[in-house]
Design an enzyme around this catalytic site. Structure first.
Site, short mmCIF file in Angstrom:
data_model
loop_
_atom_site.label_atom_id
_atom_site.label_comp_id
_atom_site.label_asym_id
_atom_site.label_seq_id
_atom_site.Cartn_x
_atom_site.Cartn_y
_atom_site.Cartn_z
N PHE A 90 8.70 19.16 10.30
CA PHE A 90 8.77 18.42 9.04
C PHE A 90 7.43 17.74 8.80
O PHE A 90 6.95 16.97 9.63
CB PHE A 90 9.88 17.36 9.04
CG PHE A 90 10.00 16.67 7.71
CD1 PHE A 90 10.63 17.29 6.64
CD2 PHE A 90 9.44 15.41 7.52
CE1 PHE A 90 10.70 16.67 5.39
CE2 PHE A 90 9.51 14.79 6.26
CZ PHE A 90 10.15 15.41 5.21
N ASP A 96 0.62 16.21 13.68
CA ASP A 96 1.33 15.32 12.77
C ASP A 96 2.02 14.24 13.59
O ASP A 96 3.06 14.46 14.19
CB ASP A 96 2.35 16.13 11.94
CG ASP A 96 3.07 15.25 10.93
OD1 ASP A 96 2.99 14.01 11.05
OD2 ASP A 96 3.74 15.82 10.04
N LYS A 102 4.20 6.41 8.86
CA LYS A 102 5.40 5.59 9.12
C LYS A 102 5.16 4.22 9.78
O LYS A 102 5.22 3.21 9.12
CB LYS A 102 6.42 6.40 9.90
CG LYS A 102 7.04 7.51 9.03
CD LYS A 102 8.28 8.10 9.62
CE LYS A 102 9.06 8.92 8.61
NZ LYS A 102 8.72 10.33 8.55
C1 LIG Z 1 8.34 11.34 7.57
C2 LIG Z 1 7.38 12.38 7.99
C3 LIG Z 1 6.43 12.92 7.10
C4 LIG Z 1 6.42 12.54 5.65
O1 LIG Z 1 6.13 11.20 5.45
P1 LIG Z 1 6.41 10.54 4.02
O2 LIG Z 1 5.83 9.17 4.16
O3 LIG Z 1 7.88 10.56 3.81
O4 LIG Z 1 5.72 11.35 3.02
C5 LIG Z 1 5.52 13.83 7.59
N1 LIG Z 1 5.54 14.22 8.87
C6 LIG Z 1 6.43 13.72 9.75
C7 LIG Z 1 6.38 14.17 11.18
C8 LIG Z 1 7.40 12.81 9.34
O5 LIG Z 1 8.29 12.35 10.20
#
Ligand SMILES: *Cc1c(COP(=O)(O)O)cnc(C)c1O
Length: 394
Positions: free
Chosen positions: A135, A219, A248
């Site tokens: 994700f 990520d 986050k």
């Molecule tokens: C939540 C998340 C995103 C997206 O972040 P947003 O602030 O919702 O755009 C991208 N990568 C990972 C691993 C995430 O957990």
């Protein structure tokens, strides 16, 4: 009087579901709803409220900056973004940073860097290898880099991503060709089910990238800022990426993201990227205070200890609750794999008992409390989960 849920369904694009609670206040690891019910918060703003709610130093930092300067744009130099950059680069040993406003923007920026690497260092290559069940966000590029086809198929195809199974180095090697520019991967897949990278996986990907002149892009939007027991999850194995995406937990709930690069990943040139809000004094000063607290109080070690307590506490319930298949995770990014698709019912039973959490799959419960959660609160949570499991099994 319409209910909150009725007001919502009348006005919002119904693009996602909600849990049936209206939260109005928070403090530490607890939140309260509009009926005065108290909950332990094991969602924590989706692993974002790493210091809990209304942490005194964060409240103070917000007040201080609100009275000073919120936003002026990047036409001008401002100081908090430089101070924040220094801390992140010092802690990561990386060399360059770009601030944005969210996780999707951070991964989107990383994708641009990966593609530019392909254009300039790999003979025009454009493809990025990404993982099943990944994700990376909901923008058009980041959602196409993500694993869940339901999230991307409604919007038609977008080229440039090659999906391979997570934790499978051979599949990555097989996917590499002249078209390949970079690899984008989470050190631990959060939304995809709390799938932990096997030991040695990231080390092997680093080797593959060095062998084939690819960029390794991690990520760390969900795993970063202490969540897994290190400030960045790659520090468990000391596999420095070329590019890292953060968001986050970085802002204690204030929206901020960052793209961090080492010398290899430092390839953006004037005009390549930009932002109106990213790096503004408000969000960067709050993120700076967040990192100061996290470093001074060694919050990552606390996350590791509380995570150990939580996972072993739930594991101890396995014998009595056949609904628990197993527990997995790292630090305070924990999942309970259920043996049946009872996740939503279990989430409701847990909520009735004073704890909010969510499912990332119908049979995967995710537990991501604030990293500042106390030992007693973890014990309370284990008790609630135990009791809720008994009620579901009946
Ligand atoms: C939540 C998340 C995103 C997206 O972040 P947003 O602030 O919702 O755009 C991208 N990568 C990972 C691993 C995430 O957990």
């Amino acid at each position: 009087m319409p209910t909150t849920a009725e007001r919502e369904s009348a006005v919002f694009m119904m693009s996602a579901g909600r849990l049936p609670v209206t939260l109005v206040r928070g403090e530490g690891s607890k939140v309260w709803d509009d009926e005065g019910n108290e909950y332990l918060d094991f969602v924590a703003g989706i692993a974002a409220d790493n210091l809990g709610h209304c942490h005194p130093r964060i409240v103070e930092a917000i007040k201080r900056q609100a009275e000073t300067l919120l936003h002026v744009s990047n036409y001008f130099y401002t100081i908090p973004q430089l101070d924040l950059a220094d801390v992140i680069l010092e802690q990561s040993g990386m060399t360059r940073i770009f601030f944005c406003n969210s996780g999707a923007e951070a991964t989107e920026g990383a994708i641009k860097i990966g593609r530019k690497w392909g254009q300039t260092r790999r003979d025009g290559a454009t493809e990025i290898i990404v993982m099943d069940e990944a994700f990376h966000g909901r923008t058009l590029a980041s959602v196409n880099a993500s694993g869940n086809p339901n999230y991307r198929e409604p919007f038609g195809p977008l080229e440039g991503f090659r999906h391979v199974p997570f934790n499978d180095v051979g599949a990555v090697r097989d996917a590499i060709g002249p078209q390949t520019a970079a690899i984008l991967v989470e050190p631990l897949q959060g939304e995809g089910g709390v799938n932990v990278a096997d030991e040695g996986y990231l080390v092997a990907l680093r080797q593959v990238c060095d062998e084939h002149n690819l960029l390794l892009m991690l990520d760390e939007v969900q795993t970063g800022i202490g969540r897994t027991g290190k400030l960045f999850a790659w520090q468990h194995e000391d596999v420095q990426p070329d590019v890292m995406a953060l968001a986050k937990g970085l802002g204690s709930g204030v929206p901020i993201g960052a793209i961090v690069a080492n010398e290899r990943g430092d390839i953006l040139e004037p005009g390549d990227h930009g932002t109106t809000f990213g790096g503004q004094p408000f969000t960067t000063s709050v993120a700076l205070e967040t990192l100061r607290v996290i470093i001074e109080e060694d919050i990552p070690s606390q996350a590791a200890a509380r995570g150990e307590q939580l996972t072993s506490g739930i594991r101890a319930l396995e014998d009595r609750h056949p609904l628990i298949d197993h527990v997995r995770g790292k630090g305070l990014l924990v999942a309970v794999q259920l043996s049946e698709d009872v996740g939503p019912a279990l989430v409701a039973a847990i909520r009735e008992r004073g704890l909010i959490c969510n499912v990332v799959k119908p049979n995967v419960l995710r537990l991501v409390p604030p990293l500042t959660i106390s030992e007693d609160e973890i014990n309370d949570a284990i008790g609630i989960i135990d009791d809720a499991l008994s009620s579901i099994a009946e």
